[in-house]
Scaffold this motif. Structure first.
Motif, short mmCIF file in Angstrom:
data_model
loop_
_atom_site.label_atom_id
_atom_site.label_comp_id
_atom_site.label_asym_id
_atom_site.label_seq_id
_atom_site.Cartn_x
_atom_site.Cartn_y
_atom_site.Cartn_z
N UNK A 138 -9.41 -4.05 4.31
CA UNK A 138 -9.26 -3.89 2.85
C UNK A 138 -8.48 -5.04 2.23
N UNK A 139 -8.69 -6.22 2.75
CA UNK A 139 -7.99 -7.40 2.25
C UNK A 139 -8.69 -8.04 1.05
N UNK A 166 -2.16 4.40 4.20
CA UNK A 166 -1.76 4.10 2.82
C UNK A 166 -2.63 3.00 2.22
N UNK A 167 -2.86 1.96 3.04
CA UNK A 167 -3.68 0.84 2.54
C UNK A 167 -5.11 1.30 2.27
N UNK A 168 -5.63 2.12 3.17
CA UNK A 168 -7.00 2.63 3.00
C UNK A 168 -7.09 3.42 1.69
N UNK A 169 -6.09 4.24 1.45
CA UNK A 169 -6.09 5.09 0.25
C UNK A 169 -5.98 4.24 -1.02
N UNK A 170 -5.08 3.25 -0.98
CA UNK A 170 -4.91 2.39 -2.15
C UNK A 170 -6.21 1.67 -2.48
N UNK A 171 -6.90 1.19 -1.44
CA UNK A 171 -8.16 0.46 -1.63
C UNK A 171 -9.22 1.40 -2.22
N UNK A 172 -9.31 2.57 -1.65
CA UNK A 172 -10.28 3.57 -2.14
C UNK A 172 -10.07 3.83 -3.64
N UNK A 173 -8.81 4.01 -4.02
CA UNK A 173 -8.52 4.31 -5.42
C UNK A 173 -8.83 3.13 -6.33
N UNK A 179 -14.43 7.92 -0.42
CA UNK A 179 -13.52 8.35 0.65
C UNK A 179 -12.85 7.16 1.31
N UNK A 180 -11.91 7.44 2.22
CA UNK A 180 -11.30 6.40 3.02
C UNK A 180 -10.88 7.00 4.36
N UNK A 181 -10.84 6.16 5.36
CA UNK A 181 -10.52 6.66 6.70
C UNK A 181 -9.56 5.71 7.41
N UNK A 182 -8.81 6.29 8.37
CA UNK A 182 -8.02 5.42 9.23
C UNK A 182 -8.52 5.57 10.67
N UNK A 183 -9.52 6.45 10.85
CA UNK A 183 -10.06 6.67 12.19
C UNK A 183 -11.52 6.23 12.22
#
Ligand code: CTP
Length: 447
Positions: A138-139, A166-173, A179-183
């Motif tokens: 998500x860079x 947290x990064x995944x969620x921020x990017x999603x928003x 959605x966003x995932x860390x897995x």
């Protein structure tokens, strides 16, 4: 004999086109149809045409109303054609009412009734399969991908994967994803294809896992840092009938693809030397300057510059020698001299040294000059000893330029085409081989 001319893309040929061609033919004795070339359409932002130019020409001929088909390839060509073919009537659908009045100076202009309720755009939308794409990473580059994908049909960027929740969620928003995932394992179940924009050293693993899960892959540069890995991944993609494409954005943009075809068709004679430079200064702390994350000028910038060399001179490299300036284990500057049996080439790369980022292709008759930043190719010049023969070429390079590779990726998936002429798999492997040799220290001198 009364000559009539008309133009169009004629994608997914439909009744509206057939009616138009019949009416145009009825206006005279001889009907010429200008069908747009693929590059002309791409250049004017029409990225979603389904049929290639050969298919569209065949479809137009098959209507039986056409006496001659020509290819429309540049702005202003209509005036040239009308004069060259001694045309009496220019005909076009009424959706263009008034837009071609400027041609009245050259011939009669007729706007024919358009058939209501049908268009190529409608047919494309009706038959469009939407591929759900997930972004890995998500860079900065991942952020550019989302708006670029919006201008391409057939792709819906739905989710993102980042091990950091947290990064995944921020990017999603920020990007408005569903959605966003860390897995990885749950992420991959929700997509048809992935775009890998994670740190360099994770590319191989993510590519392999995505392919094993049966998903198509578009992978950012540097694709992988070893030829063995590149070969293995392409073989895996092949065996599963999946698309695996290196996201070499320059290889897909209209200006660069045309440059390659012009050079290959001999406009500057035999190519004897190619010089490609790319420098972008970075400030710490950043992964580009981190040796443990495979930072450095070569891993950052070799992919695009080597792509240019390989597209223009091929893969038959005799030897490659490098000179690098190192800082904290990272090459902040690298000059590579790459020799071919009958040509020389060089790449000059910097992340801690600034230089002019241009591309110069020298030939026996002339040379091509692409000013910095050459990798966003929207303009180049072909220059000769006799300067009156010099030519300037302008192209569109819309948005961030990722749309062209995204469009090719989706088109490959739709048409089950596993290889792209814009960057062959063997060319991508050759790029990985040079980066691998460099990283192993083969013929590398520290300055
Ligand atoms: N045309 C027509 N009736 C339609 C669609 C197209 O008479 N229903 C005419 C256009 O006016 C033009 C020619 O067919 O003279 C070729 O148009 P083209 O742009 O190729 O077709 P469209 O279906 O309009 O394509 P798109 O939706 O991509 O714009």
């Amino acid at each position: 004999m009364k000559k009539v001319i008309t133009y169009g893309t004629y994608d997914l040929l439909h009744q509206g086109h057939i009616n138009l061609l019949r009416r145009a033919k009825e206006l005279g004795d001889y009907l010429i149809v200008g069908v747009t070339s693929d590059s002309f359409d791409r250049g004017r932002g029409k990225l979603n045409v389904r049929n290639n130019v050969l298919e569209r020409v065949e479809a137009v001929k098959a209507t039986g109303y056409v006496d001659e088909v020509i290819i429309e390839d540049y702005v202003g060509q209509k005036i040239d054609d009308i004069q060259r073919y001694d045309v009496d009537i220019f005909a076009i659908g009424s959706d263009w009412e008034g837009k071609f009045d400027y041609l009245k100076e050259y011939c009669q202009v007729v706007y024919l009734p358009r058939t209501e309720g049908i268009s190529s755009t409608m047919l494309r939308e009706e038959t469009q399969v939407l591929y759900r794409v997930g972004i890995i990473g998500s860079g900065r580059i991942a952020k550019r991908f989302v708006p670029e994908a919006k201008v391409v049909n057939g792709i819906d960027v739905v989710t993102v994967l980042n091990p950091d929740k947290q990064e995944a969620k921020a990017f999603k928003q920020e990007m408005g994803l569903e959605s966003c995932y860390s897995d990885f394992d749950t992420f991959i179940l929700n997509v048809d294809a992935v775009y890998i924009a994670s740190p360099h050293l994770t590319h191989y693993d993510y590519c392999k896992r995505a392919l094993l899960a049966g998903k198509h892959v578009l992978c950012e540069i540097p694709f992988v840092l070893s030829a063995t890995q590149a070969r293995e991944l392409y073989e895996l993609a092949d065996s599963k009938g999946l698309v695996l494409l290196e996201a070499s954005k320059t290889a897909h943009c209209p200006g660069f693809t045309h440059l390659v075809t012009l050079v290959k068709s001999g406009v500057i004679g035999d190519v004897v030397d190619v010089k490609a430079s790319l420098s972008k200064m970075v400030a710490p702390p950043t992964r580009e300057l981190d040796a443990t994350q495979a930072g450095g000028s070569m891993t950052e910038h070799a992919s695009l510059t080597l792509m240019a060399l390989i597209k223009l001179l091929g893969r038959e490299i005799v030897d490659a020698n490098f000179h690098s300036r190192m800082e904290n284990g990272v090459d902040v500057f690298t000059m590579g001299a790459i020799n071919y049996p009958h040509a020389t080439a060089s790449i000059t790369l910097g992340i801690g040294v600034k230089t002019e980022g241009n591309l110069v292709i020298s030939g026996t008759k002339g040379y091509v000059y692409v000013p910095a930043p050459w990798w966003l190719t929207d303009y180049f010049e072909i220059r000769y000893e006799d300067q009156t023969k010099n030519k300037k070429y302008f192209y569109s390079y819309d948005g961030e330029g990722l749309r062209y590779e995204i469009q090719e990726f989706i088109s490959m998936i739709v048409s089950k085409r596993l290889s792209s002429y814009r960057l062959r798999r063997r060319e991508s492997i050759a790029i990985a081989q040079i980066i691998e040799d460099y990283r192993e220290g083969k013929n590398v001198t520290i300055i």
